[in-house]
Scaffold this motif. Structure first.
Motif, PDB file in Angstrom:
ATOM      1  N   VAL A 148      28.551  44.364  35.154  1.00 17.58           N
ATOM      2  CA  VAL A 148      27.738  45.367  35.854  1.00 17.58           C
ATOM      3  C   VAL A 148      27.569  45.059  37.338  1.00 17.58           C
ATOM      4  N   MET A 149      27.656  43.769  37.707  1.00 13.01           N
ATOM      5  CA  MET A 149      27.465  43.402  39.112  1.00 13.01           C
ATOM      6  C   MET A 149      28.767  43.471  39.909  1.00 13.01           C
ATOM      7  N   GLY A 150      29.869  43.252  39.224  1.00 13.16           N
ATOM      8  CA  GLY A 150      31.177  43.419  39.837  1.00 13.16           C
ATOM      9  C   GLY A 150      31.415  42.622  41.109  1.00 13.16           C
ATOM     10  N   ARG A 151      32.002  43.307  42.078  1.00 14.98           N
ATOM     11  CA  ARG A 151      32.401  42.680  43.341  1.00 14.98           C
ATOM     12  C   ARG A 151      31.219  42.071  44.090  1.00 14.98           C
TER      13      ARG A 151
ATOM     14  N   LEU B 240      26.001  37.130  27.503  1.00 15.70           N
ATOM     15  CA  LEU B 240      25.132  37.620  28.575  1.00 15.70           C
ATOM     16  C   LEU B 240      25.841  37.524  29.924  1.00 15.70           C
ATOM     17  N   SER B 241      26.524  36.421  30.165  1.00 15.86           N
ATOM     18  CA  SER B 241      27.237  36.225  31.433  1.00 15.86           C
ATOM     19  C   SER B 241      28.289  37.296  31.656  1.00 15.86           C
TER      20      SER B 241
ATOM     21  N   LEU C 188      28.591  40.502  42.986  1.00 18.50           N
ATOM     22  CA  LEU C 188      28.304  39.161  42.488  1.00 18.50           C
ATOM     23  C   LEU C 188      29.421  38.195  42.854  1.00 18.50           C
ATOM     24  N   LYS C 189      30.648  38.633  42.709  1.00 20.43           N
ATOM     25  CA  LYS C 189      31.790  37.772  43.018  1.00 20.43           C
ATOM     26  C   LYS C 189      31.776  37.348  44.487  1.00 20.43           C
ATOM     27  N   ASP C 190      31.484  38.281  45.381  1.00 22.85           N
ATOM     28  CA  ASP C 190      31.438  37.955  46.806  1.00 22.85           C
ATOM     29  C   ASP C 190      30.299  36.982  47.115  1.00 22.85           C
ATOM     30  N   ALA C 191      29.145  37.197  46.473  1.00 25.56           N
ATOM     31  CA  ALA C 191      27.999  36.323  46.704  1.00 25.56           C
ATOM     32  C   ALA C 191      28.290  34.910  46.217  1.00 25.56           C
ATOM     33  N   MET C 192      28.937  34.802  45.056  1.00 27.77           N
ATOM     34  CA  MET C 192      29.297  33.488  44.523  1.00 27.77           C
ATOM     35  C   MET C 192      30.336  32.821  45.425  1.00 27.77           C
ATOM     36  N   GLY C 193      31.280  33.614  45.927  1.00 25.66           N
ATOM     37  CA  GLY C 193      32.307  33.068  46.807  1.00 25.66           C
ATOM     38  C   GLY C 193      31.737  32.531  48.103  1.00 25.66           C
ATOM     39  N   ARG C 194      30.808  33.270  48.688  1.00 25.72           N
ATOM     40  CA  ARG C 194      30.189  32.824  49.936  1.00 25.72           C
ATOM     41  C   ARG C 194      29.391  31.542  49.758  1.00 25.72           C
ATOM     42  N   SER C 195      28.848  31.350  48.555  1.00 27.05           N
ATOM     43  CA  SER C 195      28.047  30.147  48.301  1.00 27.05           C
ATOM     44  C   SER C 195      28.910  28.968  47.864  1.00 27.05           C
TER      45      SER C 195
END
Length: 299
Positions: free
Chosen positions: A122-125, A115-116, A127-134
């Protein structure tokens, strides 16, 4: 505050909880909301904008495919990622979903890792940017309870000792699977009246061929040979049962109980109880038909 919003749609609360738990553990920047069917999801989506939809196919009132069709007609949802999570894994259904604009297709039962990967794809960049900012990692914490439960059902490193001939005879009498280990799968040949009902139980990483020992509207108990790969307690399961010449019922559930059939430590058979979780009237009708046929054939 979560940066992204996801909607989880499934008629089974157990499955919704599994999806939400995976998202929460792996992607804390995603806030989850859930709905029990497509109609309820449609209502929520009309009031709130979601960045991701994870949806079952077979649901009462409005199916996942109907929800997808509606979504793709809405300007603000035309490009929103939609992951279809379903026990329908045959080619025709996959092609149908792709034609309607599905982003990804994930078969039940699914693993958290599977699932991950779909979500990341599908979320791509975004999601990655959001995770990075957090400051969060893409790797979520392990599910300690699941890992502990899995230890209860690990296969032994050495094969079980074969019982003596007289024990084989007794085992065959008590456990019909001994004489039916090579029986055809239910997808190919339905059980005739008075014969054994063979079922395939699918898990995230394996499939168990088994004989139905007992079944009702809430659970099924199957008997399987020990030399197969067994699941862990609470693992997701999909039970495939033939209910007609060309129709297979696919029922979602979870592993409620595992136990040896015999009192001997080297028992060759394991009893697996699967609790059903579907709330779909059509699936309940299919299940009722199978239960009636099963009981009639075992009188």
């Amino acid at each position: 505050m979560a940066a992204l919003k996801a909607l989880v749609v499934d008629d089974a609360s157990f499955v919704r909880d599994l999806v939400k738990r995976t998202v929460r553990q792996r992607f804390p920047v995603i806030e989850t909301t859930d709905a029990q069917n497509g109609r309820r999801a449609q209502s929520l989506m009309s009031r709130t904008t979601f960045d991701l939809v994870l949806c079952d196919w077979e649901m009462p009132e409005m199916s996942g495919l109907e929800l997808l069709q509606w979504m793709r007609q809405q300007p603000h949802y035309e490009k929103v990622p939609f992951i279809m999570i379903t026990s329908r894994g045959d080619k025709d259904h996959v092609v149908e979903a792709v034609k309607e604009g599905v982003s990804e297709y994930l078969g039940k039962p699914f693993s958290p890792e599977g699932l991950s990967k779909k979500i990341i794809k599908v979320m791509g960049r975004r999601l990655k940017d959001a995770m990075g900012r957090s400051g969060k990692s893409m790797e979520g914490p392990a599910d300690a309870f699941k890992e502990s439960a899995a230890l209860l059902t690990q296969k032994r490193d050495t094969p079980p000792a074969k019982p003596a001939p007289d024990q084989n005879a007794r085992a065959a009498a008590d456990n019909p699977l001994l004489a039916a280990s090579s029986a055809p799968s239910p997808a190919k040949k339905p059980a005739a009246k008075g014969s054994m009902s063979v079922a395939q139980v699918r898990f995230a990483d394996s499939t168990l061929t088994s004989v139905v020992k007992d079944i009702n509207l809430t659970e099924v108990r199957v008997i399987a040979k020990r030399d197969q790969e067994f699941p862990g307690i609470l693992d997701q399961a999909v039970v495939d049962m033939e209910i007609g010449p060309e129709k297979t019922a696919r029922l979602n559930g979870y592993v409620h109980q595992l136990q040896a059939v015999d009192r001997r430590q080297d028992s060759d058979f394991i009893s697996v109880t699967i609790r059903f979780v579907d709330d779909d009237p059509q699936k309940m009708e299919d299940l009722s038909r199978f239960v009636a046929t099963f009981r009639a054939g075992n009188r």
